[in-house]
Enzyme design. Structure first.
Site, short mmCIF file in Angstrom:
data_model
loop_
_atom_site.label_atom_id
_atom_site.label_comp_id
_atom_site.label_asym_id
_atom_site.label_seq_id
_atom_site.Cartn_x
_atom_site.Cartn_y
_atom_site.Cartn_z
N MET A 8 0.81 -1.22 0.00
CA MET A 8 0.00 0.00 0.00
C MET A 8 0.84 1.27 0.00
SD MET A 8 -2.91 -1.21 -0.25
CE MET A 8 -3.37 -2.92 -0.20
N CYS A 9 2.12 1.14 -0.27
CA CYS A 9 3.04 2.27 -0.25
C CYS A 9 2.98 3.02 -1.59
CB CYS A 9 4.45 1.73 0.01
SG CYS A 9 5.60 2.96 0.54
N HIS A 10 2.88 4.35 -1.51
CA HIS A 10 2.82 5.18 -2.72
C HIS A 10 4.21 5.26 -3.37
CE1 HIS A 10 -0.70 6.65 -0.51
NE2 HIS A 10 -1.19 6.95 -1.69
N MET A 54 8.74 4.76 5.16
CA MET A 54 8.92 3.40 4.64
C MET A 54 10.19 3.32 3.79
SD MET A 54 6.62 1.85 6.18
CE MET A 54 7.06 0.27 5.51
N GLU A 55 10.50 4.37 3.05
CA GLU A 55 11.71 4.38 2.23
C GLU A 55 12.96 4.36 3.11
OE1 GLU A 55 8.40 5.38 -0.31
OE2 GLU A 55 8.94 6.08 1.68
N ASP A 85 24.51 -10.73 3.25
CA ASP A 85 24.81 -11.51 2.05
C ASP A 85 26.31 -11.51 1.74
OD1 ASP A 85 24.17 -12.95 -0.42
OD2 ASP A 85 24.68 -11.07 -1.42
#
Length: 159
Positions: free
Chosen positions: A74-76, A112-113, A127
């Site tokens: 749901m992130c723009h 969120m970013e 990794d």
């Protein structure tokens, strides 16, 4: 309390931000990768066989921030105006400390970013070092600060 990501039928929706004001928005996130002392030393020396761990993690974190709307449902999609990631090798606590700062001028925030940038940078470190240290722990990814928009300033009190 009304849930913003649920429509009248009870299903998921993307929030409509079209009526929000465009403001300068910034978010800072932080997280840690705990590891063996030997792994931290190899990162510092630049002797990890896969290459320069922090340079690759920096690029990976920035790419993670740019692709956040592709992986968070749901992130723009956001036009970021800036993204930076810094690393601190903490030999006392045996960890790499990752801090991301993301900025935009827009109608929705960049929390969120910033969190994605830290997460992907941490996963990249894992990794690149997993061949010598499978006991690494990615920990405490959190929002430290956010500014802009209707809700204003948030700053975490403790770290």
């Amino acid at each position: 309390m009304e849930l913003t990501h649920i429509n009248k039928e009870g299903r998921a929706r993307m929030v409509d931000v079209s009526l929000k004001d465009e403001t300068l928005r910034e978010a800072v996130a932080k997280g840690y990768v705990y590891m063996k002392k030997e792994t931290l030393e190899k990162i510092k020396e630049g002797s990890i066989k896969k290459g320069d761990v922090l340079s690759v993690a920096q690029v990976g974190g920035i790419l993670g921030a740019k692709r956040t709307s592709d992986i968070i449902p749901m992130c723009h999609p956001i036009m970021m105006t800036g993204c930076d990631i810094s690393f601190k090798l903490n030999f006392e606590k045996l960890r790499v400390e990752i801090t991301s700062t993301v900025k935009t001028v827009g109608q929705t925030g960049v929390e969120m970013e910033a969190l994605s940038a830290v997460s992907i940078a941490a996963l990249t470190i894992y990794d690149m070092c997993k061949a010598i240290d499978r006991e690494m722990i990615i920990s405490d990814i959190k929002l430290m600060k956010k500014s802009g928009g209707k809700s204003g300033l948030f700053e975490r009190k403790e770290d």
